[in-house]
Design a protein around this motif. Sequence first.
Motif, PDB file in Angstrom:
ATOM      1  N   SER A  91       0.959  -1.012   0.127  1.00 47.67           N
ATOM      2  CA  SER A  91      -0.086  -0.079  -0.231  1.00 47.67           C
ATOM      3  C   SER A  91       0.917   1.221   0.127  1.00 47.67           C
ATOM      4  O   SER A  91       0.482   2.105   0.789  1.00 47.67           O
ATOM      5  CB  SER A  91      -0.938   0.196   1.243  1.00 47.67           C
ATOM      6  OG  SER A  91      -1.758  -1.279   1.351  1.00 47.67           O
ATOM      7  N   ARG A  92       1.909   1.262  -0.742  1.00 48.75           N
ATOM      8  CA  ARG A  92       3.176   2.398  -0.697  1.00 48.75           C
ATOM      9  C   ARG A  92       2.363   3.741  -0.965  1.00 48.75           C
ATOM     10  O   ARG A  92       2.634   4.827  -0.351  1.00 48.75           O
ATOM     11  CB  ARG A  92       3.928   1.976  -1.820  1.00 48.75           C
ATOM     12  CG  ARG A  92       4.910   3.160  -1.699  1.00 48.75           C
ATOM     13  CD  ARG A  92       6.222   2.940  -2.582  1.00 48.75           C
ATOM     14  NE  ARG A  92       7.028   2.168  -2.268  1.00 48.75           N
ATOM     15  CZ  ARG A  92       7.863   1.975  -1.246  1.00 48.75           C
ATOM     16  NH1 ARG A  92       7.965   3.256  -0.595  1.00 48.75           N
ATOM     17  NH2 ARG A  92       8.830   0.947  -0.894  1.00 48.75           N
ATOM     18  N   ARG A  93       1.444   3.762  -2.060  1.00 50.54           N
ATOM     19  CA  ARG A  93       0.850   5.124  -2.526  1.00 50.54           C
ATOM     20  C   ARG A  93       0.049   5.720  -1.280  1.00 50.54           C
ATOM     21  O   ARG A  93       0.515   6.773  -0.826  1.00 50.54           O
ATOM     22  CB  ARG A  93       0.007   5.056  -3.520  1.00 50.54           C
ATOM     23  CG  ARG A  93      -0.558   6.390  -4.255  1.00 50.54           C
ATOM     24  CD  ARG A  93      -1.220   6.086  -5.400  1.00 50.54           C
ATOM     25  NE  ARG A  93      -2.732   5.480  -5.130  1.00 50.54           N
ATOM     26  CZ  ARG A  93      -3.763   5.634  -4.354  1.00 50.54           C
ATOM     27  NH1 ARG A  93      -3.876   6.882  -3.880  1.00 50.54           N
ATOM     28  NH2 ARG A  93      -4.715   4.831  -4.070  1.00 50.54           N
ATOM     29  N   LEU A  94      -0.780   5.129  -0.563  1.00 47.83           N
ATOM     30  CA  LEU A  94      -1.479   5.522   0.599  1.00 47.83           C
ATOM     31  C   LEU A  94      -0.490   5.819   1.668  1.00 47.83           C
ATOM     32  O   LEU A  94      -0.537   6.751   2.668  1.00 47.83           O
ATOM     33  CB  LEU A  94      -2.672   4.780   0.923  1.00 47.83           C
ATOM     34  CG  LEU A  94      -3.735   4.973  -0.057  1.00 47.83           C
ATOM     35  CD1 LEU A  94      -4.827   3.825   0.350  1.00 47.83           C
ATOM     36  CD2 LEU A  94      -4.149   6.261  -0.113  1.00 47.83           C
ATOM     37  N   TYR A  95       0.467   4.680   1.861  1.00 50.88           N
ATOM     38  CA  TYR A  95       1.688   5.247   3.085  1.00 50.88           C
ATOM     39  C   TYR A  95       2.153   6.349   2.740  1.00 50.88           C
ATOM     40  O   TYR A  95       2.546   6.981   3.643  1.00 50.88           O
ATOM     41  CB  TYR A  95       2.331   3.751   2.915  1.00 50.88           C
ATOM     42  CG  TYR A  95       3.641   3.944   4.100  1.00 50.88           C
ATOM     43  CD1 TYR A  95       3.425   3.818   5.477  1.00 50.88           C
ATOM     44  CD2 TYR A  95       4.811   4.694   3.609  1.00 50.88           C
ATOM     45  CE1 TYR A  95       4.436   3.903   6.396  1.00 50.88           C
ATOM     46  CE2 TYR A  95       5.867   4.665   4.512  1.00 50.88           C
ATOM     47  CZ  TYR A  95       5.958   4.414   5.813  1.00 50.88           C
ATOM     48  OH  TYR A  95       6.529   4.548   6.727  1.00 50.88           O
ATOM     49  N   ILE A 177      -4.021   2.383   5.427  1.00 49.93           N
ATOM     50  CA  ILE A 177      -3.335   2.582   4.289  1.00 49.93           C
ATOM     51  C   ILE A 177      -4.019   1.748   3.127  1.00 49.93           C
ATOM     52  O   ILE A 177      -3.579   1.589   1.912  1.00 49.93           O
ATOM     53  CB  ILE A 177      -2.036   2.422   4.278  1.00 49.93           C
ATOM     54  CG1 ILE A 177      -1.498   1.058   5.103  1.00 49.93           C
ATOM     55  CG2 ILE A 177      -1.114   3.628   5.025  1.00 49.93           C
ATOM     56  CD1 ILE A 177      -0.019   0.729   5.271  1.00 49.93           C
ATOM     57  N   SER A 178      -5.311   0.870   3.594  1.00 51.87           N
ATOM     58  CA  SER A 178      -6.044   0.441   2.716  1.00 51.87           C
ATOM     59  C   SER A 178      -7.402  -0.023   3.351  1.00 51.87           C
ATOM     60  O   SER A 178      -7.558   0.229   4.490  1.00 51.87           O
ATOM     61  CB  SER A 178      -5.185  -0.930   2.239  1.00 51.87           C
ATOM     62  OG  SER A 178      -5.474  -2.021   3.222  1.00 51.87           O
ATOM     63  N   PRO A 179      -8.408  -0.600   2.834  1.00 53.95           N
ATOM     64  CA  PRO A 179      -9.497  -0.939   3.690  1.00 53.95           C
ATOM     65  C   PRO A 179      -9.296  -1.524   4.952  1.00 53.95           C
ATOM     66  O   PRO A 179     -10.204  -1.358   5.908  1.00 53.95           O
ATOM     67  CB  PRO A 179     -10.330  -1.680   2.632  1.00 53.95           C
ATOM     68  CG  PRO A 179      -9.698  -1.020   1.128  1.00 53.95           C
ATOM     69  CD  PRO A 179      -8.555  -1.082   1.522  1.00 53.95           C
ATOM     70  N   HIS A 180      -8.518  -2.534   4.919  1.00 54.03           N
ATOM     71  CA  HIS A 180      -8.368  -3.313   6.064  1.00 54.03           C
ATOM     72  C   HIS A 180      -7.138  -3.117   6.949  1.00 54.03           C
ATOM     73  O   HIS A 180      -6.577  -3.940   7.855  1.00 54.03           O
ATOM     74  CB  HIS A 180      -8.883  -4.743   5.995  1.00 54.03           C
ATOM     75  CG  HIS A 180     -10.251  -4.861   5.318  1.00 54.03           C
ATOM     76  ND1 HIS A 180     -11.090  -4.581   6.439  1.00 54.03           N
ATOM     77  CD2 HIS A 180     -10.802  -5.207   4.107  1.00 54.03           C
ATOM     78  CE1 HIS A 180     -12.274  -4.830   5.696  1.00 54.03           C
ATOM     79  NE2 HIS A 180     -11.799  -4.954   4.291  1.00 54.03           N
ATOM     80  N   ARG A 181      -5.998  -2.278   6.415  1.00 55.94           N
ATOM     81  CA  ARG A 181      -4.495  -2.329   6.623  1.00 55.94           C
ATOM     82  C   ARG A 181      -4.173  -1.158   7.480  1.00 55.94           C
ATOM     83  O   ARG A 181      -4.662   0.038   6.915  1.00 55.94           O
ATOM     84  CB  ARG A 181      -3.531  -2.636   5.572  1.00 55.94           C
ATOM     85  CG  ARG A 181      -2.371  -2.622   5.991  1.00 55.94           C
ATOM     86  CD  ARG A 181      -1.064  -3.365   5.088  1.00 55.94           C
ATOM     87  NE  ARG A 181      -1.536  -4.838   5.102  1.00 55.94           N
ATOM     88  CZ  ARG A 181      -1.590  -5.379   3.907  1.00 55.94           C
ATOM     89  NH1 ARG A 181      -1.431  -4.662   2.680  1.00 55.94           N
ATOM     90  NH2 ARG A 181      -1.746  -6.718   3.706  1.00 55.94           N
ATOM     91  N   TRP A 182      -3.876  -0.973   8.484  1.00 61.21           N
ATOM     92  CA  TRP A 182      -3.047   0.204   9.142  1.00 61.21           C
ATOM     93  C   TRP A 182      -1.689   0.355   9.483  1.00 61.21           C
ATOM     94  O   TRP A 182      -1.214  -0.472   9.371  1.00 61.21           O
ATOM     95  CB  TRP A 182      -3.650   0.185  10.429  1.00 61.21           C
ATOM     96  CG  TRP A 182      -5.392   0.444  10.535  1.00 61.21           C
ATOM     97  CD1 TRP A 182      -6.298  -0.633  10.164  1.00 61.21           C
ATOM     98  CD2 TRP A 182      -6.122   1.668  10.913  1.00 61.21           C
ATOM     99  NE1 TRP A 182      -7.614   0.060  10.396  1.00 61.21           N
ATOM    100  CE2 TRP A 182      -7.449   1.373  10.906  1.00 61.21           C
ATOM    101  CE3 TRP A 182      -5.689   2.746  11.423  1.00 61.21           C
ATOM    102  CZ2 TRP A 182      -8.363   2.204  11.271  1.00 61.21           C
ATOM    103  CZ3 TRP A 182      -6.566   3.823  12.053  1.00 61.21           C
ATOM    104  CH2 TRP A 182      -7.826   3.458  11.742  1.00 61.21           C
ATOM    105  N   VAL A 183      -1.371   1.444   9.533  1.00 58.42           N
ATOM    106  CA  VAL A 183      -0.069   1.916  10.094  1.00 58.42           C
ATOM    107  C   VAL A 183      -0.231   2.065  11.563  1.00 58.42           C
ATOM    108  O   VAL A 183      -1.103   2.862  11.991  1.00 58.42           O
ATOM    109  CB  VAL A 183       0.621   3.176   9.470  1.00 58.42           C
ATOM    110  CG1 VAL A 183       2.210   3.516  10.343  1.00 58.42           C
ATOM    111  CG2 VAL A 183       0.685   3.229   8.056  1.00 58.42           C
TER     112      VAL A 183
END
Length: 189
Positions: A91-95, A177-183
């Motif tokens: 998810s590099r772009r949103l990261y 950073i995605s629908p189900h992934r977080w930093v």
Amino acid sequence: MDSALAVRALDESTWAAFAELVEANNGVWGGCWCVGFHVKLGKGRTAAQNRAEKEQRVRDGETHAALVFDGDRCLGWCQFGSPDELPEIKSRRLYEKGLTTLPDWRITCFFTGKGLRGRGVADAALGGAIAEISRLGGGVVEGYPEETDDRKVSGSFLHTGPMAAFEKHGFTRTRPISPHRWVVTRTVA
């Protein structure tokens, strides 16, 4: 957690046990050998190249992982390292869109061998990674776990770790950073 579990760092002395587990599990996700966060895995890269790359990084001290053992048998691990060591993230772009400063450390990948899940391996590995990060000087640590939200999620989607494990170890959700992934972040002394 299984009380017989012990955590050791990935180094030349533990390489053979690590390699045995990877080989018993088809090179991990079809031949990654846990280099997918070190280098961009593209067409033409073979499992043999990935294995050689990982082994060289171990010899050179350019890769870090907390390996979980039951006796002499490696059951799984948690990979961590600096952003320079582990530049390839999901998810590099949103990261990058929400990035203000890079962390000192990244926790990028978990793996537990087939038939070995449900014994607390990921939890032990994450605890071991945090302890090793502390020993190496500590700092701001990021992880990128998957939030399961009580939905059934394939283990292959949990390679960045489950949210519950990170929260149990004191990480705080920073941003999605995605629908189900977080930093998630935590400062380790």
